[in-house]
Design a protein around this motif. Structure first.
Motif, PDB file in Angstrom:
ATOM      1  N   ILE A   1       0.841  -1.207   0.000  1.00  0.00           N
ATOM      2  CA  ILE A   1       0.000   0.000   0.000  1.00  0.00           C
ATOM      3  C   ILE A   1       0.874   1.254   0.000  1.00  0.00           C
ATOM      4  O   ILE A   1       0.617   2.199  -0.741  1.00  0.00           O
ATOM      5  CB  ILE A   1      -0.963  -0.004   1.207  1.00  0.00           C
ATOM      6  N   ILE A   2       1.923   1.263   0.818  1.00  0.00           N
ATOM      7  CA  ILE A   2       2.756   2.459   0.950  1.00  0.00           C
ATOM      8  C   ILE A   2       3.639   2.668  -0.275  1.00  0.00           C
ATOM      9  O   ILE A   2       3.706   3.764  -0.826  1.00  0.00           O
ATOM     10  CB  ILE A   2       3.624   2.363   2.227  1.00  0.00           C
ATOM     11  N   PHE A   3       4.344   1.625  -0.723  1.00  0.00           N
ATOM     12  CA  PHE A   3       5.341   1.773  -1.770  1.00  0.00           C
ATOM     13  C   PHE A   3       4.843   1.411  -3.161  1.00  0.00           C
ATOM     14  O   PHE A   3       5.458   1.775  -4.150  1.00  0.00           O
ATOM     15  CB  PHE A   3       6.580   0.924  -1.453  1.00  0.00           C
ATOM     16  N   GLY A   4       3.775   0.654  -3.244  1.00  0.00           N
ATOM     17  CA  GLY A   4       3.283   0.195  -4.536  1.00  0.00           C
ATOM     18  C   GLY A   4       3.964  -1.096  -4.938  1.00  0.00           C
ATOM     19  O   GLY A   4       5.109  -1.353  -4.553  1.00  0.00           O
ATOM     20  N   PRO A   5       3.286  -1.903  -5.734  1.00  0.00           N
ATOM     21  CA  PRO A   5       3.831  -3.219  -6.088  1.00  0.00           C
ATOM     22  C   PRO A   5       5.093  -3.153  -6.942  1.00  0.00           C
ATOM     23  O   PRO A   5       5.886  -4.077  -6.945  1.00  0.00           O
ATOM     24  CB  PRO A   5       2.691  -3.899  -6.844  1.00  0.00           C
ATOM     25  N   LYS A   6       5.300  -2.067  -7.675  1.00  0.00           N
ATOM     26  CA  LYS A   6       6.480  -1.974  -8.545  1.00  0.00           C
ATOM     27  C   LYS A   6       7.752  -1.698  -7.749  1.00  0.00           C
ATOM     28  O   LYS A   6       8.844  -2.015  -8.211  1.00  0.00           O
ATOM     29  CB  LYS A   6       6.279  -0.894  -9.599  1.00  0.00           C
ATOM     30  N   LYS A   7       7.645  -1.100  -6.568  1.00  0.00           N
ATOM     31  CA  LYS A   7       8.826  -0.762  -5.766  1.00  0.00           C
ATOM     32  C   LYS A   7       9.267  -1.900  -4.850  1.00  0.00           C
ATOM     33  O   LYS A   7      10.395  -1.921  -4.396  1.00  0.00           O
ATOM     34  CB  LYS A   7       8.541   0.467  -4.890  1.00  0.00           C
ATOM     35  N   ILE A   8       8.395  -2.845  -4.566  1.00  0.00           N
ATOM     36  CA  ILE A   8       8.688  -3.917  -3.608  1.00  0.00           C
ATOM     37  C   ILE A   8       9.935  -4.725  -4.014  1.00  0.00           C
ATOM     38  O   ILE A   8      10.807  -4.956  -3.175  1.00  0.00           O
ATOM     39  CB  ILE A   8       7.457  -4.827  -3.395  1.00  0.00           C
ATOM     40  N   PRO A   9      10.080  -5.171  -5.277  1.00  0.00           N
ATOM     41  CA  PRO A   9      11.300  -5.927  -5.624  1.00  0.00           C
ATOM     42  C   PRO A   9      12.578  -5.117  -5.414  1.00  0.00           C
ATOM     43  O   PRO A   9      13.590  -5.651  -4.957  1.00  0.00           O
ATOM     44  CB  PRO A   9      11.108  -6.270  -7.105  1.00  0.00           C
ATOM     45  N   GLU A  10      12.535  -3.836  -5.723  1.00  0.00           N
ATOM     46  CA  GLU A  10      13.707  -2.978  -5.526  1.00  0.00           C
ATOM     47  C   GLU A  10      14.057  -2.863  -4.043  1.00  0.00           C
ATOM     48  O   GLU A  10      15.225  -2.947  -3.656  1.00  0.00           O
ATOM     49  CB  GLU A  10      13.426  -1.597  -6.107  1.00  0.00           C
ATOM     50  N   ILE A  11      13.042  -2.719  -3.214  1.00  0.00           N
ATOM     51  CA  ILE A  11      13.257  -2.622  -1.769  1.00  0.00           C
ATOM     52  C   ILE A  11      13.805  -3.952  -1.234  1.00  0.00           C
ATOM     53  O   ILE A  11      14.746  -3.965  -0.441  1.00  0.00           O
ATOM     54  CB  ILE A  11      11.948  -2.228  -1.058  1.00  0.00           C
ATOM     55  N   ALA A  12      13.229  -5.070  -1.683  1.00  0.00           N
ATOM     56  CA  ALA A  12      13.688  -6.388  -1.235  1.00  0.00           C
ATOM     57  C   ALA A  12      15.137  -6.624  -1.659  1.00  0.00           C
ATOM     58  O   ALA A  12      15.937  -7.169  -0.897  1.00  0.00           O
ATOM     59  CB  ALA A  12      12.780  -7.477  -1.802  1.00  0.00           C
ATOM     60  N   ARG A  13      15.485  -6.213  -2.871  1.00  0.00           N
ATOM     61  CA  ARG A  13      16.857  -6.354  -3.352  1.00  0.00           C
ATOM     62  C   ARG A  13      17.822  -5.558  -2.469  1.00  0.00           C
ATOM     63  O   ARG A  13      18.888  -6.031  -2.096  1.00  0.00           O
ATOM     64  CB  ARG A  13      16.948  -5.878  -4.806  1.00  0.00           C
ATOM     65  N   GLY A  14      17.429  -4.341  -2.130  1.00  0.00           N
ATOM     66  CA  GLY A  14      18.263  -3.512  -1.259  1.00  0.00           C
ATOM     67  C   GLY A  14      18.435  -4.130   0.119  1.00  0.00           C
ATOM     68  O   GLY A  14      19.527  -4.114   0.680  1.00  0.00           O
ATOM     69  N   LEU A  15      17.357  -4.689   0.660  1.00  0.00           N
ATOM     70  CA  LEU A  15      17.455  -5.356   1.965  1.00  0.00           C
ATOM     71  C   LEU A  15      18.376  -6.569   1.883  1.00  0.00           C
ATOM     72  O   LEU A  15      19.178  -6.813   2.789  1.00  0.00           O
ATOM     73  CB  LEU A  15      16.065  -5.784   2.447  1.00  0.00           C
ATOM     74  N   GLY A  16      18.271  -7.334   0.799  1.00  0.00           N
ATOM     75  CA  GLY A  16      19.137  -8.498   0.615  1.00  0.00           C
ATOM     76  C   GLY A  16      20.610  -8.104   0.549  1.00  0.00           C
ATOM     77  O   GLY A  16      21.458  -8.745   1.156  1.00  0.00           O
ATOM     78  N   GLU A  17      20.893  -7.041  -0.191  1.00  0.00           N
ATOM     79  CA  GLU A  17      22.272  -6.562  -0.281  1.00  0.00           C
ATOM     80  C   GLU A  17      22.781  -6.088   1.077  1.00  0.00           C
ATOM     81  O   GLU A  17      23.926  -6.340   1.439  1.00  0.00           O
ATOM     82  CB  GLU A  17      22.371  -5.427  -1.303  1.00  0.00           C
ATOM     83  N   GLY A  18      21.923  -5.429   1.831  1.00  0.00           N
ATOM     84  CA  GLY A  18      22.302  -4.969   3.165  1.00  0.00           C
ATOM     85  C   GLY A  18      22.603  -6.120   4.101  1.00  0.00           C
ATOM     86  O   GLY A  18      23.586  -6.093   4.852  1.00  0.00           O
ATOM     87  N   ILE A  19      21.788  -7.158   4.044  1.00  0.00           N
ATOM     88  CA  ILE A  19      21.998  -8.330   4.899  1.00  0.00           C
ATOM     89  C   ILE A  19      23.294  -9.044   4.512  1.00  0.00           C
ATOM     90  O   ILE A  19      24.066  -9.450   5.379  1.00  0.00           O
ATOM     91  CB  ILE A  19      20.783  -9.282   4.809  1.00  0.00           C
ATOM     92  N   ARG A  20      23.556  -9.178   3.200  1.00  0.00           N
ATOM     93  CA  ARG A  20      24.812  -9.793   2.754  1.00  0.00           C
ATOM     94  C   ARG A  20      26.019  -8.990   3.231  1.00  0.00           C
ATOM     95  O   ARG A  20      27.016  -9.552   3.675  1.00  0.00           O
ATOM     96  CB  ARG A  20      24.836  -9.919   1.229  1.00  0.00           C
ATOM     97  N   PHE A  21      25.924  -7.668   3.145  1.00  0.00           N
ATOM     98  CA  PHE A  21      27.011  -6.806   3.601  1.00  0.00           C
ATOM     99  C   PHE A  21      27.280  -7.014   5.088  1.00  0.00           C
ATOM    100  O   PHE A  21      28.427  -7.147   5.514  1.00  0.00           O
ATOM    101  CB  PHE A  21      26.675  -5.337   3.322  1.00  0.00           C
TER     102      PHE A  21
END
Length: 55
Positions: free
Chosen positions: A21-41
């Motif tokens: 609802i907040i970010f829209g369905p198109k932004k969710i993969p980008e946000i998830a990718r960023g979280l994944g990169e952060g966790i790997r770091f």
């Protein structure tokens, strides 16, 4: 059943629903990718610190 964040399935679903609802369905993969990169770091940094301490 708990997941890695120690929250229930219903709570996970609610959080995902609010994120859509907040970010829209198109932004969710980008946000998830960023979280994944952060966790790997963080994992790499933790391993590097552990390796330095073992010396």
């Amino acid at each position: 059943m708990n997941n890695l964040l120690f929250i229930s399935f219903e709570e996970s679903f609610f959080i995902i629903f609010i994120a859509i609802i907040i970010f829209g369905p198109k932004k969710i993969p980008e946000i998830a990718r960023g979280l994944g990169e952060g966790i790997r770091f963080l994992k790499k940094a933790k391993k590097k610190i552990e390796d330095e301490i073992k010396w």
